[in-house]
Design a protein around this motif. Structure first.
Motif, PDB file in Angstrom:
ATOM      1  N   PHE A 814       0.855  -1.179   0.000  1.00 51.08           N
ATOM      2  CA  PHE A 814       0.000   0.000   0.000  1.00 51.08           C
ATOM      3  C   PHE A 814       0.893   1.231   0.000  1.00 51.08           C
ATOM      4  CE2 PHE A 814      -2.248  -3.536   1.737  1.00 51.08           C
ATOM      5  CZ  PHE A 814      -3.507  -3.439   1.181  1.00 51.08           C
ATOM      6  N   ASN A 815       0.551   2.174  -0.875  1.00 52.76           N
ATOM      7  CA  ASN A 815       1.436   3.311  -1.144  1.00 52.76           C
ATOM      8  C   ASN A 815       2.792   2.788  -1.609  1.00 52.76           C
ATOM      9  OD1 ASN A 815       2.551   5.842  -1.402  1.00 52.76           O
ATOM     10  ND2 ASN A 815       2.276   6.435   0.733  1.00 52.76           N
ATOM     11  N   LEU A 816       2.741   2.002  -2.661  1.00 56.72           N
ATOM     12  CA  LEU A 816       3.906   1.269  -3.166  1.00 56.72           C
ATOM     13  C   LEU A 816       5.094   2.176  -3.441  1.00 56.72           C
ATOM     14  CD1 LEU A 816       5.176  -1.342  -4.345  1.00 56.72           C
ATOM     15  CD2 LEU A 816       4.077  -0.761  -6.525  1.00 56.72           C
ATOM     16  N   LEU A 817       4.846   3.362  -3.982  1.00 53.53           N
ATOM     17  CA  LEU A 817       5.923   4.264  -4.368  1.00 53.53           C
ATOM     18  C   LEU A 817       6.367   5.166  -3.219  1.00 53.53           C
ATOM     19  CD1 LEU A 817       4.659   5.261  -7.931  1.00 53.53           C
ATOM     20  CD2 LEU A 817       6.135   3.352  -7.247  1.00 53.53           C
ATOM     21  N   GLY A 818       5.764   4.993  -2.044  1.00 52.60           N
ATOM     22  CA  GLY A 818       6.168   5.779  -0.882  1.00 52.60           C
ATOM     23  C   GLY A 818       5.869   7.258  -1.010  1.00 52.60           C
ATOM     24  N   ALA A 819       4.741   7.606  -1.607  1.00 56.31           N
ATOM     25  CA  ALA A 819       4.379   9.013  -1.797  1.00 56.31           C
ATOM     26  C   ALA A 819       4.225   9.717  -0.446  1.00 56.31           C
ATOM     27  CB  ALA A 819       3.083   9.114  -2.598  1.00 56.31           C
ATOM     28  N   GLU A 820       4.792  10.905  -0.335  1.00 61.96           N
ATOM     29  CA  GLU A 820       4.644  11.720   0.876  1.00 61.96           C
ATOM     30  C   GLU A 820       3.472  12.682   0.660  1.00 61.96           C
ATOM     31  OE1 GLU A 820       6.291  11.457   3.630  1.00 61.96           O
ATOM     32  OE2 GLU A 820       7.744   9.943   2.970  1.00 61.96           O
ATOM     33  N   TYR A 821       2.450  12.546   1.480  1.00 64.88           N
ATOM     34  CA  TYR A 821       1.304  13.444   1.325  1.00 64.88           C
ATOM     35  C   TYR A 821       0.637  13.688   2.660  1.00 64.88           C
ATOM     36  CZ  TYR A 821      -1.863   9.350   1.370  1.00 64.88           C
ATOM     37  OH  TYR A 821      -2.561   8.213   1.706  1.00 64.88           O
ATOM     38  N   PHE A 822      -0.321  14.613   2.643  1.00 63.80           N
ATOM     39  CA  PHE A 822      -0.957  15.066   3.868  1.00 63.80           C
ATOM     40  C   PHE A 822      -2.462  14.894   3.796  1.00 63.80           C
ATOM     41  CE2 PHE A 822       2.945  17.439   3.366  1.00 63.80           C
ATOM     42  CZ  PHE A 822       3.533  17.334   4.617  1.00 63.80           C
ATOM     43  N   LEU A 823      -3.058  14.718   4.970  1.00 63.09           N
ATOM     44  CA  LEU A 823      -4.506  14.731   5.112  1.00 63.09           C
ATOM     45  C   LEU A 823      -4.915  16.024   5.793  1.00 63.09           C
ATOM     46  CD1 LEU A 823      -5.040  11.120   6.521  1.00 63.09           C
ATOM     47  CD2 LEU A 823      -5.383  11.859   4.155  1.00 63.09           C
ATOM     48  N   PRO A 824      -6.071  16.579   5.422  1.00 64.65           N
ATOM     49  CA  PRO A 824      -6.550  17.766   6.142  1.00 64.65           C
ATOM     50  C   PRO A 824      -6.912  17.391   7.572  1.00 64.65           C
ATOM     51  CG  PRO A 824      -8.255  16.923   4.689  1.00 64.65           C
ATOM     52  CD  PRO A 824      -7.014  16.134   4.384  1.00 64.65           C
ATOM     53  N   SER A 825      -6.583  18.248   8.524  1.00 62.46           N
ATOM     54  CA  SER A 825      -6.839  17.959   9.939  1.00 62.46           C
ATOM     55  C   SER A 825      -7.362  19.224  10.615  1.00 62.46           C
ATOM     56  CB  SER A 825      -5.558  17.472  10.627  1.00 62.46           C
ATOM     57  OG  SER A 825      -5.785  17.218  11.991  1.00 62.46           O
ATOM     58  N   VAL A 826      -8.624  19.230  10.965  1.00 63.58           N
ATOM     59  CA  VAL A 826      -9.265  20.415  11.528  1.00 63.58           C
ATOM     60  C   VAL A 826      -8.672  20.775  12.880  1.00 63.58           C
ATOM     61  CG1 VAL A 826     -11.449  21.391  12.302  1.00 63.58           C
ATOM     62  CG2 VAL A 826     -11.391  19.906  10.306  1.00 63.58           C
ATOM     63  N   ILE A 827      -8.368  19.777  13.691  1.00 64.23           N
ATOM     64  CA  ILE A 827      -7.929  20.021  15.061  1.00 64.23           C
ATOM     65  C   ILE A 827      -6.512  20.566  15.124  1.00 64.23           C
ATOM     66  CG2 ILE A 827      -7.036  17.707  15.421  1.00 64.23           C
ATOM     67  CD1 ILE A 827      -8.996  19.788  17.980  1.00 64.23           C
ATOM     68  N   SER A 828      -5.730  20.353  14.078  1.00 62.89           N
ATOM     69  CA  SER A 828      -4.317  20.735  14.089  1.00 62.89           C
ATOM     70  C   SER A 828      -4.157  22.225  13.809  1.00 62.89           C
ATOM     71  CB  SER A 828      -3.560  19.929  13.031  1.00 62.89           C
ATOM     72  OG  SER A 828      -2.273  20.455  12.826  1.00 62.89           O
TER      73      SER A 828
END
Length: 851
Positions: A814-828
């Motif tokens: 899963f995520n074979l290519l090791g992509a660096e990405y972000f999820l939106p986070s309301v609390i942060s």
């Protein structure tokens, strides 16, 4: 509530009774077939088939349904080996009539070729049915947008958990929240509040605290079918079913015998370290037994632990971690000691038991999950906390148990003139233990939230297919129900610590003196479906009347609070069994969502709602079109407009209702390709999701119809914390080996290979944030919050699995290519958090012999 907490004892008692009855039920059939069995084991298949046909002719009609199924099992295998296709079709057809869930796995033994033959037969004979509308219904007639995954789909897609499956589905997306994993659908989820209802065999499993059910630790191992509904569902299910419903139908032992062991081993750092703390282990065992023709039992047990996927901030270009400031010194400890592990779990379990006997059905489930928070980028906890301390103190413990008893009170009567009257009684227990360290979510000291929730529910439901119509004329269906449940809670909030880091000061900030800590909810709901033209044109009307001891006491009678209606018109020009090119649905749905306990009780300063926080409600209009382009291609298209009132959003450190009203609109498209070739079969799919959100100009004067008038809402897209578009492309398939004369034996099965891959492109996500990433890849601050974007990203998943006799071996990433990405986070504070990195899994599966 001790009977809930001692749920494991119920498992053991019923299990022992089931095994004792199962052994006696099996012995009769085995004693009847000594000659056939001996010939079969000696590979004298022609003579075995002759003997079998004699027994079938003489005894089949006199047997009960359970023994008929056992005799047909032999007939299917022997006729297939003998290449007697006429007899094979006959036996498969009879088995299919006995068992609506019939598949190759229902047989004692089967080869890949026989499995393919049976699957093709079932597909050619059957319609796809769903149950999320509280009764068995053809998927083309249900007045909702629903995506259905069967257990075969789940296996072939190679997903790990429910969250993986949801991410492949149009309209859904994963939303960041550092203390749990959440989902949203159609842009309506942008707080720590979960507004999708989760059901297991019709039983709601959302908690009271935040209305959530973490989809990452709902086991797929016990799933027969999952139905993912986009759009409001409160007309049937009340609060919680605001933007969607996930209905999970579990396996049971009435229709097939199961005895299977499965082991998964995974790693999130490319196996650089093999220490236990860094690896993922999952072990699952399931057992199902047909006791007799009306009785069966099923058990599933899963153990799970995961070290998560490793992120080494010292090696990353973008640190995305705020520095600590000590007086005038700026510390960037993450640059030096910056290893983090995303989606790590301490040991947990998931147990499920199903028992069916005639009109009685019992479902029991016990789950335990310990989610280890990743260190947030918005508060630097890197300087003093190594991983061992973080795992000990930064964690969320969740334990959930429920038991549901369902009984048809009209059992034994002539239902053709009456219907069903079902009584459901259930009890739930939720145990929470959240430990959060200093500088997490803005907390100034170590804190701990500990408590229990209890829920008791009773439901009486009447349904009939004949009350509004006569047999032989137009079809109809009527559903009416009464539901009531009581929520009880007790939470303690530890707010200080002693010198040994033991929290010792307790404050009950969730209740006022004299509060009884009880909440009462009740409802009456009704839905009728009328076939204006049988299976061609169907009209649906439904409404739910809601009572809530805090938010809906019937002192008023307002839409979205005291009542939630729905309307739908479904048109299938060719009927349900015709592979028509065009099928249409026009739907109106409504829903409401009371503020969750955590917001309205104000127990934790970081999650306090305003004093006038009110019910959130929604109206939705949707048009859907689907059909078959040819024998291989099918499609689904949906477009919708939602009007949301009192949307709960986070402003600063408080949760408030949006005053202007929101207009959500979007489009979803899905294309499937399914084809079987001589030596392999393949399924390919592509889906696309687009959503936008706009403010109304005058919330006081607008109604639902104003959502279709451009002059009533602003042009600017204000959607935040949810991806505006998403595209998924994938395929999965299996090889097919032709059977040679020497390969006829079922026990000497030829191998097959299953394979698949998918690409998930997640489009831009808008966030409102006071920080930006500098050219050096570090976080720096603006003078005021500004609208920013989380960049689009592509994530690739792939898997392959080899099957041989009873054994299978697989490799997936899963995520074979090791992509660096972000999820939106309301609390942060920085409104984003690191998403999961590369995970690699080895899978071992062994189908044990029947007991």
């Amino acid at each position: 509530m001790k009977w809930i907490l001692n749920l494991r004892r119920v498992f053991v008692v019923i299990w022992a009774l089931a095994l004792s009855q199962a052994s006696s039920a099996q012995s009769l059939m085995l004693n009847d077939f000594p000659i056939v069995e001996e010939l079969y084991e000696n590979e004298q298949y022609e003579q075995a088939f002759k003997e079998y046909k004699k027994i079938y002719k003489e005894r089949f009609q006199a047997l009960d349904l359970n023994n008929q199924a056992l005799i047909l099992d032999w007939g299917i295998r022997l006729s297939y080996i003998a290449e007697d296709w006429e007899s094979l079709d006959k036996y498969v057809g009879l088995y299919y009539e006995l068992d609506p869930y019939f598949s190759a796995s229902s047989l004692k033994e089967f080869s890949p070729q026989l499995e393919e033959y049976i699957n093709n037969y079932v597909r050619s004979q059957s319609e796809q049915f769903v149950y999320v509308n509280k009764h068995r219904q053809n998927v083309d007639l249900i007045p909702s947008t629903v995506t259905v995954y069967t257990k075969s789909d789940i296996e072939e897609l190679g997903v790990r958990n429910l969250l993986d499956l949801i991410r492949l589905t149009p309209g859904f997306a994963e939303i960041g929240d550092n203390n749990e994993r959440l989902i949203g659908t159609r842009g309506s989820s942008s707080t720590t509040l979960q507004d999708v209802l989760f059901l297991i065999n019709g039983h709601r499993i959302n908690d009271v605290l935040t209305n959530t059910t973490a989809p990452d630790w709902i086991s797929l191992d016990y799933v027969e079918q999952i139905e993912l509904v986009r759009g409001p569902g409160s007309a049937l299910y009340g609060g919680s079913a605001f933007s969607g419903v996930v209905n999970i139908i579990t396996k049971n032992g009435r229709f097939q015998n199961i005895n299977r062991l499965n082991v998964d081993v995974g790693n999130g750092n490319t196996f650089r370290s093999m220490k236990n703390i860094y690896n993922t282990y999952k072990m699952h065992y399931e057992y199902g037994r047909k006791i007799n023709n009306t009785e069966g039992i099923y058990f599933s047990g899963t153990y799970f632990i995961s070290g998560g996927s490793e992120k080494d901030y010292s090696q990353l270009d973008d640190k995305i971690v705020l520095p600590d400031v000590r007086d005038t010194t700026t510390l960037r400890q993450a640059d030096v000691n910056g290893k983090e592990y995303i989606n790590a779990y301490a040991p947990g379990y998931n147990l499920l038991m199903n028992y069916h006997r005639e009109a009685l059905q019992i479902t029991a489930n016990a789950q335990s999950s310990k989610y280890l928070y990743s260190r947030p980028g918005s508060f630097n906890t890197w300087e003093k906390q190594d991983r061992e301390i973080a795992n000990q103190q930064r964690r969320r413990n969740d334990k959930r148990e429920f038991i549901q008893l369902e009984y048809d009170l009209f059992s034994g009567r002539d239902k053709s003139n009456i219907g069903d009257l079902r009584l459901k009684v259930s009890g739930d227990h939720f145990k929470k233990d959240f430990y959060t360290t200093v500088n997490s979510f803005g907390i100034d000291g170590n804190t701990r939230l500990v408590g229990d929730e209890f829920r008791g529910t009773m439901n009486v439901e009447f349904s009939s297919d004949s009350l509004f119509g006569n047999q032989g004329t137009r079809k109809s269906h009527l559903l009416m129900g009464l539901e009531g449940f009581v929520n009880h809670w007790f939470y303690q909030y530890y707010v200080e610590e002693d010198s040994n880091l033991v929290l010792n000061s307790i404050e009950d900030q969730f209740s006022k003196p004299g509060d009884d800590r009880l909440e009462y909810i009740g409802a009456f709901y009704m839905q009728t479906e009328q076939h204006i033209v049988n299976d061609v044109l169907v009209a649906t009307f439904g409404v739910r009347l809601n009572y809530h001891s805090e938010y809906s006491r019937f002192d008023e009678f307002k839409w979205g609070e005291q009542y939630s209606p729905r309307f739908a018109l479904v048109l299938n020009p060719g009927g349900t069994k015709d592979k028509d090119r065009f099928k249409f649905k026009l739907m109106y749905n409504s829903a409401f969502l009371p503020p969750p306990f955590l917001y309205r009780k104000g127990g934790i300063s970081q999650f306090v709602g305003s004093t006038d926080l009110n019910v959130q409600n929604i109206e939705s209009g949707e048009f859907a079109m689907s059909g078959n382009i040819n024998n291989y291609f099918s499609y689904n298209l949906q477009t919708y407009v939602n009007k949301i009132n009192n949307f709960i959003e986070r402003v600063g450190n408080r949760y408030v209702n949006d005053a202007t009203g929101l207009r959500n609109s979007g489009f979803e498209a899905e294309l499937w390709y399914k084809r079987t070739f001589e030596k392999w079969k393949v399924n390919a799919f592509a889906n696309y999701t687009f959503v936008k959100q706009q403010n109304f100009k005058d919330s006081i004067q607008t109604n639902f119809l104003d959502a279709f008038q451009a002059g009533q809402y602003e042009n600017e897209d204000v959607l935040v914390n949810f991806p505006s578009n998403k595209f998924t492309l994938g395929f999965f398939g299996t090889t097919i080996n032709k059977v040679e004369k020497s390969e006829k034996s079922i026990s000497n099965k030829p191998n097959k290979i299953t394979f698949g891959a998918d690409l998930q492109w997640i489009g831009r996500t808008n966030i409102v944030n006071s920080y930006y990433v500098s050219d050096q890849g570090l976080l720096e601050s603006y003078e005021s919050a500004q609208k920013q974007q989380i960049s689009p990203i592509s994530v690739v998943n792939a898997r392959v699995k080899i099957h041989w006799t009873r054994f299978s071996f697989g490799l997936s990433s899963f995520n074979l290519l090791g992509a660096e990405y972000f999820l939106p986070s309301v609390i942060s504070r920085i409104k984003r958090q690191k998403a999961e990195g590369r995970m690699i899994f080895l899978n071992l599966n062994y189908r044990l012999r029947a007991i």
